[in-house]
Enzyme design. Structure first.
Site, PDB file in Angstrom:
ATOM      1  N   CYS A 133      19.467 -13.388 -33.477  1.00 41.96           N
ATOM      2  CA  CYS A 133      19.445 -12.260 -32.556  1.00 41.96           C
ATOM      3  C   CYS A 133      20.331 -11.138 -33.081  1.00 41.96           C
ATOM      4  CB  CYS A 133      19.925 -12.666 -31.174  1.00 41.96           C
ATOM      5  SG  CYS A 133      19.895 -11.265 -30.044  1.00 41.96           S
TER       6      CYS A 133
ATOM      7  N   GLY B  90      21.062  -8.362 -25.301  1.00 44.18           N
ATOM      8  CA  GLY B  90      22.295  -9.095 -25.586  1.00 44.18           C
ATOM      9  C   GLY B  90      22.288 -10.504 -25.011  1.00 44.18           C
TER      10      GLY B  90
ATOM     11  N   GLY C 265       5.187 -12.286 -27.107  1.00 45.36           N
ATOM     12  CA  GLY C 265       6.397 -11.772 -26.474  1.00 45.36           C
ATOM     13  C   GLY C 265       6.184 -10.437 -25.804  1.00 45.36           C
TER      14      GLY C 265
HETATM   15  C1  FMN Z   1      13.223  -8.214 -24.171  1.00 45.57           C
HETATM   16  C2  FMN Z   1      13.261  -9.259 -25.236  1.00 45.57           C
HETATM   17  C3  FMN Z   1      14.119 -10.352 -25.102  1.00 45.57           C
HETATM   18  C4  FMN Z   1      14.186 -11.334 -26.092  1.00 45.57           C
HETATM   19  N1  FMN Z   1      15.001 -12.418 -25.921  1.00 45.57           N
HETATM   20  C5  FMN Z   1      15.023 -13.409 -26.868  1.00 45.57           C
HETATM   21  C6  FMN Z   1      15.819 -14.569 -26.677  1.00 45.57           C
HETATM   22  O1  FMN Z   1      16.458 -14.772 -25.645  1.00 45.57           O
HETATM   23  N2  FMN Z   1      15.854 -15.488 -27.694  1.00 45.57           N
HETATM   24  C7  FMN Z   1      15.117 -15.333 -28.852  1.00 45.57           C
HETATM   25  O2  FMN Z   1      15.175 -16.180 -29.738  1.00 45.57           O
HETATM   26  N3  FMN Z   1      14.312 -14.256 -29.020  1.00 45.57           N
HETATM   27  C8  FMN Z   1      14.253 -13.302 -28.065  1.00 45.57           C
HETATM   28  N4  FMN Z   1      13.425 -12.208 -28.236  1.00 45.57           N
HETATM   29  C9  FMN Z   1      12.572 -12.128 -29.447  1.00 45.57           C
HETATM   30  C10 FMN Z   1      11.148 -12.615 -29.171  1.00 45.57           C
HETATM   31  O3  FMN Z   1      11.123 -13.972 -28.757  1.00 45.57           O
HETATM   32  C11 FMN Z   1      10.238 -12.450 -30.412  1.00 45.57           C
HETATM   33  O4  FMN Z   1      10.748 -13.235 -31.470  1.00 45.57           O
HETATM   34  C12 FMN Z   1      10.145 -11.014 -30.903  1.00 45.57           C
HETATM   35  O5  FMN Z   1      10.197 -10.094 -29.825  1.00 45.57           O
HETATM   36  C13 FMN Z   1       8.869 -10.765 -31.707  1.00 45.57           C
HETATM   37  O6  FMN Z   1       7.710 -11.050 -30.940  1.00 45.57           O
HETATM   38  P1  FMN Z   1       6.920  -9.930 -30.072  1.00 45.57           P
HETATM   39  O7  FMN Z   1       6.690  -8.752 -30.979  1.00 45.57           O
HETATM   40  O8  FMN Z   1       5.655 -10.603 -29.634  1.00 45.57           O
HETATM   41  O9  FMN Z   1       7.807  -9.567 -28.922  1.00 45.57           O
HETATM   42  C14 FMN Z   1      13.353 -11.220 -27.251  1.00 45.57           C
HETATM   43  C15 FMN Z   1      12.487 -10.120 -27.372  1.00 45.57           C
HETATM   44  C16 FMN Z   1      12.426  -9.162 -26.385  1.00 45.57           C
HETATM   45  C17 FMN Z   1      11.463  -8.000 -26.550  1.00 45.57           C
END
Ligand code: FMN
Length: 329
Positions: free
Chosen positions: A132, A75, A267
């Site tokens: 988000c 969130g 990420g």
């Molecule tokens: C725990 C967590 C927190 C995240 N917080 C944000 C955020 O603050 N802002 C945002 O744009 N994306 C956020 N994301 C999304 C990631 O930046 C990314 O777009 C998404 O997880 C896909 O990449 P990944 O599979 O390498 O994690 C978050 C993802 C995770 C898992």
């Protein structure tokens, strides 16, 4: 001997010394990561979403492991933009790395004010999170309708001349159309993709595993979704793209770049291996050396092989070429 210049890429107006970046969220504001590697080794760092006032985030449970990934419903918990500007940004400045600040808000005014303060503080680029799935008001509401997203980008563009990325969700009807609208409104590049909406249920307890019921799916499970989205948007627009979604190796990073990403963010993989971004970079370097090409040459290269999208095995190619709505038979 390797030539570091061959790793350099451009992401719109941003010049990065190499194509590997941290994704907003799992990297937080960098302090934990810095105890594992020199942040200056990366192309850029993206910090967790920042709002005008501190946000407490959602109640627990707000994260659950899933096959080949995780669901989170944090969130967008964060200490607020002023805290970041006073405490984290000066600390990040000790590293030789561009800082991309992720921006969230519940209203247009809030996005604009956060962007204005970050611009004044001198961040290297802004990434607007309009995707988000884990906050009730705002965010995804701004990133579903092209006209609404474009109006937000125009409003933010008025207060900053810095490189502006817009982060989009794969959970929209027509991603290339949305992407075109935000670029037309003044965005310099796109971040693709944010998490995919999902849910999980405890079979023994017969109740949802997340307090918010739904959350955002990330990790290797979503990599094919990321590849499809990057492919569709690059094919239609050839826009600068920061690709992300399930990257945990150099091969994964290369896959997103071949689909059309100019740079790639890591990420969820960092929650398993805190050194993942530098490991991914090292592995990507080896792939580039074996191919005998510079990093920038990898971007979109699979489109050439695909022969104008025919017979690619990627349904998005034909779908976007037909101006489709993203639905699949
Ligand atoms: C725990 C967590 C927190 C995240 N917080 C944000 C955020 O603050 N802002 C945002 O744009 N994306 C956020 N994301 C999304 C990631 O930046 C990314 O777009 C998404 O997880 C896909 O990449 P990944 O599979 O390498 O994690 C978050 C993802 C995770 C898992």
């Amino acid at each position: 001997m390797r030539d570091p210049g061959r790793l350099e890429v451009r992401l719109g107006p941003l010049r990065l010394k190499n194509p590997v970046v941290t994704a907003a969220g799992p990297f937080a504001y960098g302090r934990e990561a810095a105890s594992f590697y020199d942040l200056g080794a990366l192309g850029a760092v993206t910090v967790k979403g920042l709002s005008l006032e501190p946000w407490p985030g959602n109640p627990p449970p707000r994260a659950v492991e899933t096959p080949a990934g995780m669901l989170n419903a944090i969130g967008l918990q964060n200490p607020g933009v002023d805290h970041f500007v006073q405490h984290d940004l000066p600390w990040l400045r000790r590293f030789d790395v561009p800082v991309i600040a992720n921006v969230v808000g519940k209203t247009t005014e809030e996005y604009v004010e956060v962007a204005r303060r970050l611009d004044a503080a001198g961040v290297d680029a802004l990434e607007l999170n309009v995707s988000c799935p884990n906050v009730k008001a705002g965010c995804l509401e701004f990133g579903s309708d092209p006209a609404v997203a474009a109006a937000l980008v125009r409003a933010v563009r008025r207060v900053t001349g810095r490189p502006l990325l817009v982060k989009l969700s794969p959970d929209v009807a027509d991603l290339p159309r949305l992407a075109a609208a935000v670029l037309e409104a003044g965005a310099d590049a796109l971040s693709l993709i944010n998490t995919v909406r999902g849910a999980a249920i405890d079979v023994d307890g017969e109740r949802p595993l997340l307090a918010t019921i739904t959350g955002g799916l990330s990790g290797p499970a979503i990599r094919p979704v990321a590849v499809r989205c990057i492919w569709e948007v690059y094919e239609r627009l050839q826009a600068p793209i920061l690709g992300m979604g399930g990257v945990s190796s150099g091969r994964d990073a290369a896959e997103l770049m071949l689909a059309g990403a100019s740079a790639v963010a890591v990420g969820t993989a960092t929650l398993v291996d805190p050194r993942a971004p530098v490991r991914v970079l090292g592995e990507l370097e080896e792939i580039l050396a074996a191919k005998g090409i510079a990093a920038a040459e990898l971007t979109g290269r699979a489109h050439r092989q695909a022969g104008a999208g025919v017979g690619t095995g990627l349904p998005g190619a034909t779908c976007s070429a037909a101006g489709g709505d993203g639905s699949r038979a």
